[in-house]
Motif scaffolding. Structure first.
Motif, PDB file in Angstrom:
ATOM      1  N   ASN A 178       1.088 -41.980 -21.547  1.00 52.37           N
ATOM      2  CA  ASN A 178      -0.038 -41.742 -20.637  1.00 52.37           C
ATOM      3  C   ASN A 178      -0.856 -43.009 -20.425  1.00 52.37           C
ATOM      4  O   ASN A 178      -1.311 -43.280 -19.314  1.00 52.37           O
ATOM      5  CB  ASN A 178      -0.946 -40.642 -21.194  1.00 52.37           C
ATOM      6  CG  ASN A 178      -0.309 -39.270 -21.101  1.00 52.37           C
ATOM      7  OD1 ASN A 178       0.592 -39.060 -20.300  1.00 52.37           O
ATOM      8  ND2 ASN A 178      -0.769 -38.352 -21.921  1.00 52.37           N
ATOM      9  N   ARG A 179      -1.036 -43.797 -21.479  1.00 54.88           N
ATOM     10  CA  ARG A 179      -1.787 -45.039 -21.347  1.00 54.88           C
ATOM     11  C   ARG A 179      -1.039 -46.038 -20.476  1.00 54.88           C
ATOM     12  O   ARG A 179      -1.633 -46.750 -19.672  1.00 54.88           O
ATOM     13  CB  ARG A 179      -2.051 -45.643 -22.723  1.00 54.88           C
ATOM     14  CG  ARG A 179      -3.043 -44.823 -23.531  1.00 54.88           C
ATOM     15  CD  ARG A 179      -3.317 -45.437 -24.853  1.00 54.88           C
ATOM     16  NE  ARG A 179      -4.189 -46.598 -24.630  1.00 54.88           N
ATOM     17  CZ  ARG A 179      -4.650 -47.356 -25.608  1.00 54.88           C
ATOM     18  NH1 ARG A 179      -4.302 -47.100 -26.843  1.00 54.88           N
ATOM     19  NH2 ARG A 179      -5.425 -48.364 -25.348  1.00 54.88           N
ATOM     20  N   ARG A 180       0.271 -46.105 -20.624  1.00 60.55           N
ATOM     21  CA  ARG A 180       1.071 -47.010 -19.788  1.00 60.55           C
ATOM     22  C   ARG A 180       0.997 -46.604 -18.326  1.00 60.55           C
ATOM     23  O   ARG A 180       0.847 -47.447 -17.448  1.00 60.55           O
ATOM     24  CB  ARG A 180       2.522 -47.016 -20.255  1.00 60.55           C
ATOM     25  CG  ARG A 180       2.741 -47.784 -21.515  1.00 60.55           C
ATOM     26  CD  ARG A 180       4.202 -47.858 -21.846  1.00 60.55           C
ATOM     27  NE  ARG A 180       4.381 -48.388 -23.190  1.00 60.55           N
ATOM     28  CZ  ARG A 180       5.441 -48.218 -23.907  1.00 60.55           C
ATOM     29  NH1 ARG A 180       6.458 -47.532 -23.427  1.00 60.55           N
ATOM     30  NH2 ARG A 180       5.532 -48.736 -25.108  1.00 60.55           N
ATOM     31  N   THR A 181       1.126 -45.305 -18.075  1.00 58.52           N
ATOM     32  CA  THR A 181       1.052 -44.809 -16.701  1.00 58.52           C
ATOM     33  C   THR A 181      -0.306 -45.112 -16.100  1.00 58.52           C
ATOM     34  O   THR A 181      -0.405 -45.583 -14.966  1.00 58.52           O
ATOM     35  CB  THR A 181       1.331 -43.294 -16.660  1.00 58.52           C
ATOM     36  OG1 THR A 181       2.612 -43.050 -17.218  1.00 58.52           O
ATOM     37  CG2 THR A 181       1.276 -42.768 -15.241  1.00 58.52           C
ATOM     38  N   PHE A 182      -1.361 -44.861 -16.872  1.00 54.39           N
ATOM     39  CA  PHE A 182      -2.712 -45.155 -16.392  1.00 54.39           C
ATOM     40  C   PHE A 182      -2.868 -46.648 -16.115  1.00 54.39           C
ATOM     41  O   PHE A 182      -3.449 -47.042 -15.108  1.00 54.39           O
ATOM     42  CB  PHE A 182      -3.755 -44.697 -17.420  1.00 54.39           C
ATOM     43  CG  PHE A 182      -5.164 -45.033 -17.017  1.00 54.39           C
ATOM     44  CD1 PHE A 182      -5.779 -44.344 -15.984  1.00 54.39           C
ATOM     45  CD2 PHE A 182      -5.855 -46.054 -17.653  1.00 54.39           C
ATOM     46  CE1 PHE A 182      -7.071 -44.663 -15.600  1.00 54.39           C
ATOM     47  CE2 PHE A 182      -7.141 -46.374 -17.277  1.00 54.39           C
ATOM     48  CZ  PHE A 182      -7.760 -45.676 -16.255  1.00 54.39           C
ATOM     49  N   GLY A 183      -2.334 -47.481 -16.996  1.00 54.14           N
ATOM     50  CA  GLY A 183      -2.410 -48.922 -16.796  1.00 54.14           C
ATOM     51  C   GLY A 183      -1.690 -49.370 -15.540  1.00 54.14           C
ATOM     52  O   GLY A 183      -2.182 -50.213 -14.790  1.00 54.14           O
ATOM     53  N   LYS A 184      -0.527 -48.793 -15.279  1.00 52.55           N
ATOM     54  CA  LYS A 184       0.230 -49.139 -14.071  1.00 52.55           C
ATOM     55  C   LYS A 184      -0.514 -48.706 -12.816  1.00 52.55           C
ATOM     56  O   LYS A 184      -0.570 -49.438 -11.826  1.00 52.55           O
ATOM     57  CB  LYS A 184       1.614 -48.502 -14.111  1.00 52.55           C
ATOM     58  CG  LYS A 184       2.533 -49.139 -15.135  1.00 52.55           C
ATOM     59  CD  LYS A 184       3.879 -48.445 -15.171  1.00 52.55           C
ATOM     60  CE  LYS A 184       4.777 -49.044 -16.237  1.00 52.55           C
ATOM     61  NZ  LYS A 184       6.071 -48.387 -16.313  1.00 52.55           N
ATOM     62  N   VAL A 185      -1.095 -47.521 -12.843  1.00 52.24           N
ATOM     63  CA  VAL A 185      -1.854 -47.026 -11.688  1.00 52.24           C
ATOM     64  C   VAL A 185      -3.083 -47.903 -11.460  1.00 52.24           C
ATOM     65  O   VAL A 185      -3.396 -48.274 -10.323  1.00 52.24           O
ATOM     66  CB  VAL A 185      -2.252 -45.549 -11.884  1.00 52.24           C
ATOM     67  CG1 VAL A 185      -3.255 -45.100 -10.835  1.00 52.24           C
ATOM     68  CG2 VAL A 185      -1.023 -44.661 -11.863  1.00 52.24           C
ATOM     69  N   LEU A 186      -3.775 -48.246 -12.540  1.00 52.22           N
ATOM     70  CA  LEU A 186      -4.956 -49.095 -12.430  1.00 52.22           C
ATOM     71  C   LEU A 186      -4.591 -50.474 -11.888  1.00 52.22           C
ATOM     72  O   LEU A 186      -5.263 -51.010 -11.014  1.00 52.22           O
ATOM     73  CB  LEU A 186      -5.630 -49.224 -13.790  1.00 52.22           C
ATOM     74  CG  LEU A 186      -6.956 -49.964 -13.833  1.00 52.22           C
ATOM     75  CD1 LEU A 186      -7.987 -49.246 -12.972  1.00 52.22           C
ATOM     76  CD2 LEU A 186      -7.442 -50.069 -15.262  1.00 52.22           C
ATOM     77  N   PHE A 187      -3.496 -51.046 -12.372  1.00 52.42           N
ATOM     78  CA  PHE A 187      -3.041 -52.354 -11.907  1.00 52.42           C
ATOM     79  C   PHE A 187      -2.668 -52.297 -10.418  1.00 52.42           C
ATOM     80  O   PHE A 187      -3.038 -53.176  -9.642  1.00 52.42           O
ATOM     81  CB  PHE A 187      -1.852 -52.825 -12.742  1.00 52.42           C
ATOM     82  CG  PHE A 187      -1.340 -54.179 -12.362  1.00 52.42           C
ATOM     83  CD1 PHE A 187      -2.084 -55.314 -12.608  1.00 52.42           C
ATOM     84  CD2 PHE A 187      -0.106 -54.317 -11.749  1.00 52.42           C
ATOM     85  CE1 PHE A 187      -1.620 -56.568 -12.266  1.00 52.42           C
ATOM     86  CE2 PHE A 187       0.373 -55.558 -11.399  1.00 52.42           C
ATOM     87  CZ  PHE A 187      -0.387 -56.686 -11.657  1.00 52.42           C
ATOM     88  N   GLY A 188      -1.940 -51.268 -10.025  1.00 53.93           N
ATOM     89  CA  GLY A 188      -1.562 -51.110  -8.616  1.00 53.93           C
ATOM     90  C   GLY A 188      -2.769 -50.967  -7.713  1.00 53.93           C
ATOM     91  O   GLY A 188      -2.823 -51.528  -6.620  1.00 53.93           O
ATOM     92  N   THR A 189      -3.751 -50.211  -8.178  1.00 57.44           N
ATOM     93  CA  THR A 189      -4.977 -50.036  -7.397  1.00 57.44           C
ATOM     94  C   THR A 189      -5.714 -51.366  -7.254  1.00 57.44           C
ATOM     95  O   THR A 189      -6.199 -51.697  -6.170  1.00 57.44           O
ATOM     96  CB  THR A 189      -5.890 -48.994  -8.069  1.00 57.44           C
ATOM     97  OG1 THR A 189      -5.175 -47.765  -8.205  1.00 57.44           O
ATOM     98  CG2 THR A 189      -7.154 -48.765  -7.278  1.00 57.44           C
ATOM     99  N   ALA A 190      -5.776 -52.131  -8.340  1.00 57.25           N
ATOM    100  CA  ALA A 190      -6.439 -53.437  -8.285  1.00 57.25           C
ATOM    101  C   ALA A 190      -5.728 -54.369  -7.305  1.00 57.25           C
ATOM    102  O   ALA A 190      -6.374 -55.081  -6.538  1.00 57.25           O
ATOM    103  CB  ALA A 190      -6.494 -54.059  -9.675  1.00 57.25           C
ATOM    104  N   LEU A 191      -4.405 -54.379  -7.305  1.00 57.27           N
ATOM    105  CA  LEU A 191      -3.660 -55.211  -6.355  1.00 57.27           C
ATOM    106  C   LEU A 191      -3.924 -54.797  -4.921  1.00 57.27           C
ATOM    107  O   LEU A 191      -4.083 -55.633  -4.037  1.00 57.27           O
ATOM    108  CB  LEU A 191      -2.161 -55.132  -6.650  1.00 57.27           C
ATOM    109  CG  LEU A 191      -1.657 -55.908  -7.854  1.00 57.27           C
ATOM    110  CD1 LEU A 191      -0.171 -55.675  -8.049  1.00 57.27           C
ATOM    111  CD2 LEU A 191      -1.938 -57.381  -7.708  1.00 57.27           C
ATOM    112  N   ALA A 192      -3.960 -53.493  -4.681  1.00 60.63           N
ATOM    113  CA  ALA A 192      -4.216 -53.002  -3.326  1.00 60.63           C
ATOM    114  C   ALA A 192      -5.606 -53.397  -2.850  1.00 60.63           C
ATOM    115  O   ALA A 192      -5.780 -53.839  -1.711  1.00 60.63           O
ATOM    116  CB  ALA A 192      -4.038 -51.486  -3.287  1.00 60.63           C
TER     117      ALA A 192
END
Length: 74
Positions: free
Chosen positions: A4-18
């Motif tokens: 869950n932490r990895r998934t959250f980190g990936k979503v957060l990173f993707g949002t930051a890039l966008a």
């Protein structure tokens, strides 16, 4: 819990890039041919101060290296 932490980190990173791609929006660019002078640009240095290519004009040799995105498939 780790998944869950990895998934959250990936979503957060993707949002930051966008968000960065919308906010920064570099605009149109033009290709530079071999032998042409590079256009001036300014970037943050490792010390946090801004540094421009024009700061070195007539003072030093400057080596510009461009490479593809990290972690891209080969």
């Amino acid at each position: 819990m780790t998944a869950n932490r990895r998934t959250f980190g990936k979503v957060l990173f993707g949002t930051a890039l966008a968000v960065c791609s919308v906010v920064v929006n570099p605009g149109p660019t033009e290709a530079v041919e071999v032998g042409e002078p590079a256009p001036d640009f300014t970037l943050p240095s490792t010390t946090g101060a801004d540094i421009s290519l024009s700061d070195f004009k007539g003072k030093k040799f400057v080596f510009l290296e461009f490479y593809g995105a990290d972690f891209s498939p080969t």
